[in-house]
Write a protein that holds these residues in place. Structure first.
Motif, PDB file in Angstrom:
ATOM      1  N   UNK A   1       2.945  -5.595   8.066  1.00 56.46           N
ATOM      2  CA  UNK A   1       4.214  -6.088   8.601  1.00 56.46           C
ATOM      3  C   UNK A   1       4.005  -6.760   9.962  1.00 56.46           C
ATOM      4  N   UNK A   2       3.195  -6.136  10.816  1.00 60.78           N
ATOM      5  CA  UNK A   2       2.924  -6.700  12.148  1.00 60.78           C
ATOM      6  C   UNK A   2       2.199  -8.042  12.031  1.00 60.78           C
ATOM      7  N   UNK A   3       1.223  -8.118  11.128  1.00 60.43           N
ATOM      8  CA  UNK A   3       0.494  -9.376  10.910  1.00 60.43           C
ATOM      9  C   UNK A   3       1.444 -10.451  10.388  1.00 60.43           C
ATOM     10  N   UNK A   4       2.353 -10.045   9.499  1.00 59.64           N
ATOM     11  CA  UNK A   4       3.324 -10.989   8.943  1.00 59.64           C
ATOM     12  C   UNK A   4       4.226 -11.561  10.033  1.00 59.64           C
TER      13      UNK A   4
ATOM     14  N   UNK B   1       0.848  -1.188   0.000  1.00 64.67           N
ATOM     15  CA  UNK B   1       0.000   0.000   0.000  1.00 64.67           C
ATOM     16  C   UNK B   1       0.885   1.239   0.000  1.00 64.67           C
ATOM     17  N   UNK B   2       0.322   2.324  -0.465  1.00 62.80           N
ATOM     18  CA  UNK B   2       1.041   3.596  -0.415  1.00 62.80           C
ATOM     19  C   UNK B   2       0.972   4.214   0.979  1.00 62.80           C
ATOM     20  N   UNK B   3       0.099   3.653   1.813  1.00 59.71           N
ATOM     21  CA  UNK B   3      -0.060   4.139   3.180  1.00 59.71           C
ATOM     22  C   UNK B   3       0.956   3.460   4.105  1.00 59.71           C
ATOM     23  N   UNK B   4       1.738   4.255   4.818  1.00 62.55           N
ATOM     24  CA  UNK B   4       2.724   3.723   5.762  1.00 62.55           C
ATOM     25  C   UNK B   4       2.044   2.953   6.889  1.00 62.55           C
ATOM     26  N   UNK B   5       0.889   3.456   7.333  1.00 63.52           N
ATOM     27  CA  UNK B   5       0.158   2.792   8.417  1.00 63.52           C
ATOM     28  C   UNK B   5      -0.295   1.389   8.000  1.00 63.52           C
ATOM     29  N   UNK B   6      -0.868   1.299   6.797  1.00 68.66           N
ATOM     30  CA  UNK B   6      -1.338  -0.007   6.300  1.00 68.66           C
ATOM     31  C   UNK B   6      -0.162  -0.975   6.175  1.00 68.66           C
TER      32      UNK B   6
END
Length: 294
Positions: free
Chosen positions: A260-263, A250-255
């Motif tokens: 990344x956290x889910x991964x 995504x282009x959103x850093x938050x997303x």
């Protein structure tokens, strides 16, 4: 006595380097032999005027490079497979049934780990590209030059089937076996993973190969079977060859931070599931063996 033990450990570390060196020598030899026969075939087509353009086009093409890698891998599998069997396979031990090697929970864990590590590898590549754009350019240029962006039957044969068998025998089979004789498992695993990264001969691929190598070592260690790390390696490469479109960003850093956290959670969960399933498999096998002796 301590000096003798130290020298013995140094000897095992030196032996652990041998499969790595042997693989590189075989790869260079396969490349040179392939180039010789390619030169010969081009020369025989027009002995009076050697077609250098045709020679270099074929040399840099997907088919030639894939063919060389398939030949190299098959030779390495034969040699390293024999070495692994002679050195580390217990003698006079009955062959295990499939249920004694892998359980459904372990299979599910391997699929989860293959997917999550593809995402982690993608994050590592993007992070490396952010820090060192020239490293990523060198990596993409290498893939393009070698024709690795074009999916062919030979490329699939190498990357998804023969390549994983070859690399697992080199690094998790023979190398890790000897490294563990001199080092605790965690250090031996880092040792083989580091050389696995170096083996890929470019910084970007080497970085994520190091990560994957660590997990291949853990899968081999907890599962106590080279077939499991081979299977995981095949799954990882299959995903990277055919299912790479499933890796979304995504282009959103938050997303991206959420992904990344889910991964990370999926990777940790997959490894925990694999470890527990392997332990349950071992306990079940011991119980079955105990019943047979009663």
């Amino acid at each position: 006595m301590k000096t003798r033990e130290t020298l013995k450990k140094i000897g095992f570390i030196l032996i652990a380097f041998l499969p790595f060196i042997a693989a590189l020598v075989i790869q260079v030899a396969a490349s040179l032999i392939g180039m010789f026969f390619l030169f010969l075939s081009v020369y025989l087509k027009s002995p009076l005027s050697f077609n250098s353009e045709l020679f270099y086009n074929v040399l840099l093409g997907t088919q030639f490079n894939s063919a060389v890698m398939v030949i190299y891998s098959m030779i390495t599998v034969l040699l390293l497979g024999t070495w692994y069997k002679v050195a580390s396979t217990p003698r006079r031990v009955p062959r295990r049934r499939i249920s004694q090697v892998v359980r459904p929970g372990m299979l599910a864990a391997l699929v989860i780990l293959a997917a999550s590590l593809q995402y982690l590898s993608s994050f590592l590549i993007n992070f490396t590209a952010y820090l060192k754009p020239d490293w990523l350019k060198a990596y993409t240029d290498l893939l393009e030059t070698a024709g690795m962006n074009d999916i062919t039957l030979l490329l699939v044969l190498y990357s998804v089937i023969i390549g994983p068998v070859c690399e697992e025998l080199i690094f998790r089979g023979v190398m890790l076996y000897y490294a563990q004789k001199a080092l605790p498992f965690w250090a031996a695993n880092l040792f083989q993973a580091l050389l696995f990264g170096v083996y890929h001969m470019n910084i970007v691929q080497g970085i994520y190969a190091f990560l994957v190598g660590i997990f291949c070592g853990l899968i081999f260690h907890y599962g106590k079977s080279i077939y499991l790390s081979i299977g995981f390696h095949m799954l990882f490469n299959f995903w990277g060859t055919f299912l790479v479109f499933l890796i979304v960003g995504s282009s959103s850093s938050f997303v991206n931070m959420v992904i990344f956290a889910v991964t990370i959670l999926l990777t940790a969960g997959g490894l925990l599931l694999y470890k527990r399933s392997a332990a349950a498999r071992n306990k079940l096998s011991c119980t079955a063996d105990a019943k047979l002796t009663l």
